[in-house]
Write an enzyme that holds these catalytic residues in place. Structure first.
Site, short mmCIF file in Angstrom:
data_model
loop_
_atom_site.label_atom_id
_atom_site.label_comp_id
_atom_site.label_asym_id
_atom_site.label_seq_id
_atom_site.Cartn_x
_atom_site.Cartn_y
_atom_site.Cartn_z
N SER A 125 -4.71 -1.76 -10.38
CA SER A 125 -5.36 -0.30 -10.32
C SER A 125 -6.76 -0.64 -10.89
CB SER A 125 -4.89 0.74 -11.08
OG SER A 125 -3.64 0.89 -10.77
N HIS A 146 -3.16 -0.96 -2.68
CA HIS A 146 -2.83 -0.10 -3.80
C HIS A 146 -2.27 1.04 -3.76
CE1 HIS A 146 -5.02 2.65 -7.33
NE2 HIS A 146 -4.08 1.75 -7.86
N GLU A 158 -4.30 2.25 -0.67
CA GLU A 158 -5.62 1.72 -0.34
C GLU A 158 -5.62 0.31 -0.34
OE1 GLU A 158 -8.47 4.67 -3.46
OE2 GLU A 158 -7.22 3.23 -4.24
N ASN A 196 -9.16 6.51 -8.00
CA ASN A 196 -9.28 6.52 -9.19
C ASN A 196 -11.03 6.68 -9.63
OD1 ASN A 196 -6.87 6.40 -10.16
ND2 ASN A 196 -6.93 4.07 -10.56
P1 NAI Z 1 5.51 -1.87 -15.39
O1 NAI Z 1 5.62 -2.39 -16.77
O2 NAI Z 1 6.71 -0.84 -15.00
O3 NAI Z 1 6.43 -3.21 -14.60
C1 NAI Z 1 5.86 -4.50 -14.59
C2 NAI Z 1 6.82 -5.46 -14.45
O4 NAI Z 1 6.58 -6.69 -14.04
C3 NAI Z 1 7.89 -5.46 -15.64
O5 NAI Z 1 9.28 -5.33 -15.07
C4 NAI Z 1 7.72 -6.98 -16.14
O6 NAI Z 1 8.81 -7.51 -16.58
C5 NAI Z 1 7.11 -7.51 -14.73
N1 NAI Z 1 6.46 -8.96 -15.07
C6 NAI Z 1 5.67 -9.19 -16.06
N2 NAI Z 1 4.95 -10.06 -15.93
C7 NAI Z 1 5.59 -11.03 -14.86
C8 NAI Z 1 5.28 -11.91 -14.02
N3 NAI Z 1 4.48 -12.89 -14.51
N4 NAI Z 1 6.33 -12.34 -13.07
C9 NAI Z 1 7.02 -11.38 -12.59
N5 NAI Z 1 7.11 -10.18 -13.22
C10 NAI Z 1 6.55 -9.95 -14.27
O7 NAI Z 1 4.03 -1.70 -14.57
P2 NAI Z 1 3.79 -1.06 -13.52
O8 NAI Z 1 3.39 0.56 -13.87
O9 NAI Z 1 4.86 -0.74 -12.44
O10 NAI Z 1 2.50 -1.49 -12.66
C11 NAI Z 1 2.40 -2.92 -12.29
C12 NAI Z 1 1.02 -3.12 -11.66
O11 NAI Z 1 0.90 -1.95 -10.74
C13 NAI Z 1 0.08 -2.96 -12.74
O12 NAI Z 1 -0.91 -4.01 -11.98
C14 NAI Z 1 -0.64 -1.71 -12.64
O13 NAI Z 1 -1.93 -1.63 -12.93
C15 NAI Z 1 -0.37 -1.32 -11.12
N6 NAI Z 1 -0.29 0.20 -10.88
C16 NAI Z 1 0.46 1.02 -11.71
C17 NAI Z 1 0.37 2.44 -11.44
C18 NAI Z 1 1.16 3.36 -12.04
O14 NAI Z 1 1.16 4.48 -12.13
N7 NAI Z 1 2.29 3.03 -13.16
C19 NAI Z 1 -0.48 2.88 -10.21
C20 NAI Z 1 -0.90 1.95 -9.25
C21 NAI Z 1 -0.90 0.59 -9.66
#
Ligand code: NAI
Length: 506
Positions: A125, A146, A158, A196
């Site tokens: 993001s 995205h 996106e 955003n």
């Molecule tokens: P989250 O914290 O819910 O999930 C991330 C997951 O990735 C966790 O389960 C973690 O164990 C795993 N992880 C961490 N490092 C890892 C690695 N090296 N290899 C494999 N797995 C790994 O985070 P979320 O909210 O799902 O966000 C994930 C991505 O999506 C981020 O880049 C965030 O900026 C982006 N994003 C998030 C949004 C949101 O509303 N939460 C919206 C759009 C994008």
């Protein structure tokens, strides 16, 4: 390198099984694609698949999916335990932790294992797609996808090309997004992409209005919903997103645009976050979620007076329509000329505060009330006082304008009232995205409608309000405040002067 994501047997590998990754994996499997899911935390994939199962079961219960179709989706979802098992994937979508180093490391490791024509897509993001790609041996195959939270419900994705992406990557990703039944819009690799970035007006401008004591959070929310037609008020939205997350996005975009004042975050918000007033998740934000109803009144207390028999209205934009509104309450209006020696005087400024309008028109500030006629929004009216407006004048004006049961809110003096300021900034930021060529004009509007749920995209909003009117509001606020965040974009100024749509490309 020829990227082709249209192969019938395309395999999708999703890395990260958290909030976003599990949703993306579900969307992919529901679109009929074999989908692999990996997470570095033990048990995370199992938890994610169980959550997807429960979600789909809900659809089956509502008869929106058959039990057999649900089973097919689950059969297409495969948990993997090592990077090697992703080697057959044609596309990887990473939704892991938002950390440049960790994302680069993952892509570098995957590069060694995947075929040369596989695409590496990031769901970041706030990081630059180009910067993530720069850590790869072959940055040409990296792009951005995205998604929005929650991916199964949000239609928008996106698509972002990095500066070194192969020219075939973006069209291939656009085709892929359509294949998984989502709506793609293409954006350049800039801070916040489109959605955003476009969201940098609603919350920040509302925070400025409240911190300047012009209206309360609840008053701003009611005006934006009932007058301007938004589904959620800016403070309800801040409480829903979480103050910490919302503030971090404000700071990140402001810093990435090197402190451009248009994106200036709120100092008050920083204090709220530090104090743990985060919104729904901490049970206290701008509203309390502990007790059922603790919100304040919808306007400041007004001691309502008798409806005046006649009033004077400045013969300016909106004056005639205001006379029409007042005639419903049986009030006779005198439009323009010299005001009578007593009785309320109404002004209908655009981008000007009530005090300045008073002085310009040589009116008595004690007898003057301003009414917001921008957009002729009549779901909730705004009355604005000068610091000298008498309580009786305000009471009489309030009585006259709320006689037909239309709710009204009284605010303190502010160039641009509340709704004018908010909408003009939304349009201005939208035209800035167009001016910076971040996305095609029509795509900016689609992204905002689908990604932010606004009633209209910013450019269509500007057209509906009138580009020239929006420009007048911004120029008026700028003239009074000398604050560079209200400088109108050249995209807006040019089109307003030519009298053409804000959606018109160059
Ligand atoms: P989250 O914290 O819910 O999930 C991330 C997951 O990735 C966790 O389960 C973690 O164990 C795993 N992880 C961490 N490092 C890892 C690695 N090296 N290899 C494999 N797995 C790994 O985070 P979320 O909210 O799902 O966000 C994930 C991505 O999506 C981020 O880049 C965030 O900026 C982006 N994003 C998030 C949004 C949101 O509303 N939460 C919206 C759009 C994008």
């Amino acid at each position: 390198m020829a990227i082709d994501l249209s192969k019938p047997d395309l395999i999708v590998a999703v890395f990260g099984a958290g909030t976003m990754g599990r949703g993306i994996a579900q969307v992919s499997a529901q679109a009929g694609l074999t989908t692999l899911l990996f997470d570095s935390t033990d048990g995370a994939v199992k938890t994610a698949i169980a959550a997807i199962d429960r979600g789909l079961e809900g659809l089956v219960a509502k008869e929106r999916m058959t039990a057999a179709a649900k089973q097919d989706v689950l059969n297409r979802l495969n948990s993997i335990n090592s990077l090697d098992e992703a080697k057959g994937a044609g596309i990887v979508i990473e939704a892991i932790v938002e950390d440049l180093k960790v994302k680069r490391e993952l892509f570098r490791e995957l590069e060694k294992r995947l075929s040369a024509d596989a695409v590496l897509a990031t769901n970041t993001s706030s990081l630059s797609v180009t910067e993530i790609a720069a850590g790869c041996e072959k940055p040409g195959r990296v792009g951005g996808l995205h998604f929005f939270n929650p991916p199964p419900l949000m239609r928008l994705v996106e698509v972002i090309g990095g500066l070194r992406s192969d020219p075939t990557v973006v069209p291939a990703l656009v085709g892929f997004v359509k294949r998984i039944n989502k709506h793609p819009i293409v954006a350049t690799d800039t801070p916040g992409f489109v959605v955003n970035h476009a969201g940098r007006a609603y919350g920040p401008e509302a925070l400025r209005i409240v911190s300047q004591g012009i209206a309360s959070a609840r008053e701003v929310d009611l005006l934006m919903k009932e007058a301007a037609g938004f589904r959620m008020g800016p403070f309800e939205l801040l409480d829903l997103v979480g103050g910490d997350v919302a503030h971090a996005v404000m700071v990140s975009i402001f810093e990435q645009y090197f402190d451009d004042p248009i994106y200036q975050p709120s100092a008050n918000m920083a204090v709220r976050v530090a104090g743990g007033l985060l919104g729904r998740k901490s049970k206290q934000g701008f509203y309390s979620y502990e007790k059922p109803e603790t919100s304040g009144p919808a306007t400041v207390a007004v001691s309502t007076q008798a409806i005046p028999k006649s009033v004077w209205i400045a013969d300016e934009d909106g004056g005639r329509d205001l006379a029409q509104w007042l005639s419903v309450a049986g009030v006779k209006s005198e439009l323009g000329g010299k005001p009578a020696s007593s009785g309320p005087c109404f002004v209908t400024p655009l981008g000007e505060d009530a005090s300045s309008a008073c002085v310009r028109l040589n009116l008595e500030p004690a007898r003057t009330v301003a009414v917001d006629m921008f957009g002729r929004f009549s779901g909730r009216r705004t009355l604005m006082t000068t610091p000298l407006t008498h309580a009786e004048t305000l009471g009489a004006a309030f009585a006259a304008l709320s006689d037909d049961k239309t709710p009204a809110t009284v605010i303190k003096d502010s160039p641009g009232f509340v709704v004018q300021r908010m909408l003009a900034m939304i349009v201005n930021v939208g035209t800035r995205i167009a001016e910076l060529r971040i996305a095609a004009p029509a795509d900016i509007d689609t992204a905002v409608e689908l990604g932010l749920n606004y009633p209209k995209g910013p450019l269509a909003f500007g057209d509906a309000l009138g580009g020239a009117q929006v420009l007048t509001v911004l120029d008026g606020i700028f003239a009074i405040t000398h604050d560079p965040k209200y400088r109108a974009t050249t995209w807006l100024r040019r089109r307003a002067k030519l009298g053409i749509s804000l959606l018109a490309p160059d």
